[in-house]
Design an enzyme around this catalytic site. Sequence first.
Site, mmCIF file in Angstrom:
data_model
loop_
_atom_site.group_PDB
_atom_site.id
_atom_site.type_symbol
_atom_site.label_atom_id
_atom_site.label_comp_id
_atom_site.label_asym_id
_atom_site.label_seq_id
_atom_site.Cartn_x
_atom_site.Cartn_y
_atom_site.Cartn_z
ATOM 1 C CG ASP A 32 -2.078 0.928 1.091
ATOM 2 O OD1 ASP A 32 -3.223 0.462 1.030
ATOM 3 O OD2 ASP A 32 -1.858 2.164 1.036
ATOM 4 C CG ASN A 88 -12.444 -0.947 3.444
ATOM 5 O OD1 ASN A 88 -12.770 -1.468 4.503
ATOM 6 N ND2 ASN A 88 -11.368 -0.194 3.337
ATOM 7 C CD GLN A 95 -14.577 -0.872 -3.098
ATOM 8 O OE1 GLN A 95 -15.764 -1.061 -2.812
ATOM 9 N NE2 GLN A 95 -13.947 -1.541 -4.052
ATOM 10 C CG HIS A 101 -8.393 -3.288 -2.638
ATOM 11 N ND1 HIS A 101 -9.294 -2.533 -3.365
ATOM 12 C CD2 HIS A 101 -8.239 -2.643 -1.463
ATOM 13 C CE1 HIS A 101 -9.643 -1.479 -2.669
ATOM 14 N NE2 HIS A 101 -9.026 -1.525 -1.509
ATOM 15 C CG HIS A 103 -6.607 -2.993 3.030
ATOM 16 N ND1 HIS A 103 -5.892 -1.836 2.824
ATOM 17 C CD2 HIS A 103 -7.810 -2.773 2.446
ATOM 18 C CE1 HIS A 103 -6.628 -0.966 2.150
ATOM 19 N NE2 HIS A 103 -7.808 -1.513 1.905
HETATM 20 P P1 AMP Z 1 -9.642 1.096 0.101
HETATM 21 O O1 AMP Z 1 -9.806 2.311 0.955
HETATM 22 O O2 AMP Z 1 -9.999 -0.188 0.779
HETATM 23 O O3 AMP Z 1 -10.284 1.248 -1.260
HETATM 24 O O4 AMP Z 1 -8.074 0.972 -0.106
HETATM 25 C C1 AMP Z 1 -7.402 1.530 -1.167
HETATM 26 C C2 AMP Z 1 -5.957 1.521 -0.748
HETATM 27 O O5 AMP Z 1 -5.157 1.589 -1.904
HETATM 28 C C3 AMP Z 1 -5.555 2.691 0.146
HETATM 29 O O6 AMP Z 1 -5.033 2.185 1.369
HETATM 30 C C4 AMP Z 1 -4.507 3.428 -0.667
HETATM 31 O O7 AMP Z 1 -3.452 3.905 0.129
HETATM 32 C C5 AMP Z 1 -4.035 2.374 -1.627
HETATM 33 N N1 AMP Z 1 -3.580 2.827 -2.923
HETATM 34 C C6 AMP Z 1 -4.182 3.714 -3.752
HETATM 35 N N2 AMP Z 1 -3.484 3.833 -4.899
HETATM 36 C C7 AMP Z 1 -2.420 3.002 -4.785
HETATM 37 C C8 AMP Z 1 -1.323 2.666 -5.631
HETATM 38 N N3 AMP Z 1 -1.159 3.246 -6.834
HETATM 39 N N4 AMP Z 1 -0.429 1.761 -5.196
HETATM 40 C C9 AMP Z 1 -0.548 1.192 -3.978
HETATM 41 N N5 AMP Z 1 -1.564 1.463 -3.132
HETATM 42 C C10 AMP Z 1 -2.478 2.359 -3.528
#
Ligand code: AMP
Length: 139
Positions: A32, A88, A95, A101, A103
């Site tokens: 992340d 999420n 989300q 995805h 975590h």
């Molecule tokens: P969510 O809030 O469950 O949709 O999680 C999305 C996650 O993706 C967040 O924790 C972001 O920090 C992470 N994220 C967004 N863009 C990227 C990226 N390009 N590479 C790695 N992580 C990312």
Amino acid sequence: MKDDNCIFCKIANGEIPSTTLYEDDTFRVIFDLNPATKGHCLILPKEHYENLTVLPDETAAKVLPLAGKIGKAMEEALGAKGFNVVQNNGEAAGQTVHHFHTHIIPRYGNPDEMVLWKPGTSTPEGLREVCEEIKGKLG
Ligand code: AMP
Ligand code: ZN
């Protein structure tokens, strides 16, 4: 199926380079960009699915075993004392990237680490009511 406008499709399929912890035919596991703790990873399917409600059962069945293996490696390699598996669905649930995805967040026992929810209260009657409401849609 891929979505041309989806960043996780591009990362999962290698069109955008990433530090990859694990890869197979179905998934890529990346770090992340804004980690909650050291080692915070994301399991991305290579196919585009918006969230858990449309994820095929066959793919879903592979997620938890993979999360368990990664969590164990985090405990062994990083000295994590445990880990959260967080997933999420929908903006209201936090989300932000609409490609399914999961975590994996190693936990070290530090007081400033994320807290998942504030515990509320319940009554037996309230639990029975909400149970009946949801059961009606479960099929
Ligand atoms: P969510 O809030 O469950 O949709 O999680 C999305 C996650 O993706 C967040 O924790 C972001 O920090 C992470 N994220 C967004 N863009 C990227 C990226 N390009 N590479 C790695 N992580 C990312
Ligand atoms: Zn996607």
